[in-house]
Design a protein around this motif. Structure first.
Motif, PDB file in Angstrom:
ATOM      1  N   UNK A 165      68.489   4.285  18.880  1.00  0.00           N
ATOM      2  CA  UNK A 165      69.471   3.621  17.731  1.00  0.00           C
ATOM      3  C   UNK A 165      71.214   3.871  18.321  1.00  0.00           C
ATOM      4  N   UNK A 166      70.983   4.710  19.349  1.00  0.00           N
ATOM      5  CA  UNK A 166      72.262   5.153  20.381  1.00  0.00           C
ATOM      6  C   UNK A 166      72.168   4.394  21.348  1.00  0.00           C
ATOM      7  N   UNK A 167      71.367   3.516  21.615  1.00  0.00           N
ATOM      8  CA  UNK A 167      70.867   2.532  22.450  1.00  0.00           C
ATOM      9  C   UNK A 167      72.619   1.625  22.586  1.00  0.00           C
ATOM     10  N   UNK A 168      73.506   1.400  23.409  1.00  0.00           N
ATOM     11  CA  UNK A 168      74.849   1.275  23.427  1.00  0.00           C
ATOM     12  C   UNK A 168      76.009   1.258  25.233  1.00  0.00           C
ATOM     13  N   UNK A 169      77.076   0.615  25.117  1.00  0.00           N
ATOM     14  CA  UNK A 169      77.692   0.687  25.622  1.00  0.00           C
ATOM     15  C   UNK A 169      78.537   1.452  25.952  1.00  0.00           C
ATOM     16  N   UNK A 170      78.847   2.955  26.220  1.00  0.00           N
ATOM     17  CA  UNK A 170      79.719   4.328  25.591  1.00  0.00           C
ATOM     18  C   UNK A 170      80.624   3.523  26.321  1.00  0.00           C
ATOM     19  N   UNK A 171      81.943   3.693  25.417  1.00  0.00           N
ATOM     20  CA  UNK A 171      83.231   3.245  26.784  1.00  0.00           C
ATOM     21  C   UNK A 171      83.881   4.739  26.320  1.00  0.00           C
ATOM     22  N   UNK A 172      85.527   5.410  27.394  1.00  0.00           N
ATOM     23  CA  UNK A 172      85.560   5.896  27.210  1.00  0.00           C
ATOM     24  C   UNK A 172      87.375   5.862  26.656  1.00  0.00           C
ATOM     25  N   UNK A 173      87.973   5.923  25.961  1.00  0.00           N
ATOM     26  CA  UNK A 173      89.170   6.242  25.707  1.00  0.00           C
ATOM     27  C   UNK A 173      90.182   7.136  25.492  1.00  0.00           C
ATOM     28  N   UNK A 174      91.164   6.560  26.124  1.00  0.00           N
ATOM     29  CA  UNK A 174      92.741   7.607  25.569  1.00  0.00           C
ATOM     30  C   UNK A 174      93.466   6.798  25.397  1.00  0.00           C
ATOM     31  N   UNK A 204      76.228   1.641  29.939  1.00  0.00           N
ATOM     32  CA  UNK A 204      74.882   1.871  29.566  1.00  0.00           C
ATOM     33  C   UNK A 204      74.471   2.575  28.885  1.00  0.00           C
ATOM     34  N   UNK A 205      74.010   2.913  28.278  1.00  0.00           N
ATOM     35  CA  UNK A 205      72.501   3.745  27.433  1.00  0.00           C
ATOM     36  C   UNK A 205      71.183   2.914  26.240  1.00  0.00           C
ATOM     37  N   UNK A 206      70.699   3.540  27.538  1.00  0.00           N
ATOM     38  CA  UNK A 206      69.529   2.905  26.430  1.00  0.00           C
ATOM     39  C   UNK A 206      68.240   3.925  26.328  1.00  0.00           C
ATOM     40  N   UNK A 207      67.826   3.992  25.505  1.00  0.00           N
ATOM     41  CA  UNK A 207      67.259   4.815  24.515  1.00  0.00           C
ATOM     42  C   UNK A 207      66.211   4.448  23.835  1.00  0.00           C
ATOM     43  N   UNK A 208      64.830   4.537  24.797  1.00  0.00           N
ATOM     44  CA  UNK A 208      63.315   3.344  24.586  1.00  0.00           C
ATOM     45  C   UNK A 208      62.127   4.345  25.462  1.00  0.00           C
TER      46      UNK A 208
END
Length: 117
Positions: A88-97, A112-116
């Motif tokens: 369920x941590x699978x997602x596109x991760x974005x950095x924010x400033x 993209x992080x894919x946990x599988x």
């Protein structure tokens, strides 16, 4: 003008770890609130973690105890260490400033992080 570049995403097995760096160009990094957000397929973007200029951190309940956000002001970099990853941590991760009390906000392009298995 600030630009953010994330990296470190990829495929990892459940229970594994990844470390995501976000490199910032431009000025004012040391006073910015830095954050990581994620967006899973079909879902809205959600907060993962933030860190203030004074290194106060905040985490989503879903990642608290598994993820750690940190920053290096000398090198304009923020990291997200992700342990005990779940599908369920699978997602596109974005950095924010963002700069508090202003309208200044910048997003990275995402990784993209894919946990599988």
């Amino acid at each position: 003008q600030v630009q953010l570049v994330e990296s470190g995403g990829g495929l990892v097995q459940p229970g594994g770890s990844l470390r995501l760096p976000c490199a910032a160009s431009g000025t004012f990094f040391s006073i910015a609130i830095m954050g990581w957000y994620r967006q899973a397929p079909g879902k809205e973007r959600e907060l993962v973690a933030t860190i203030t200029s004074g290194t106060t951190t905040n985490y989503a309940d879903s990642v608290n105890g598994r993820f750690t956000i940190s920053r290096d002001n000398a090198n304009n970099t923020v990291w997200l260490q992700m342990n005990s990853l779940k599908p369920e941590d699978t997602a596109v991760y974005y950095c924010n400033f963002r700069i508090a009390l202003t309208k200044v906000e910048v997003w990275g392009q995402g990784t993209l992080v894919t946990v599988s298995s």
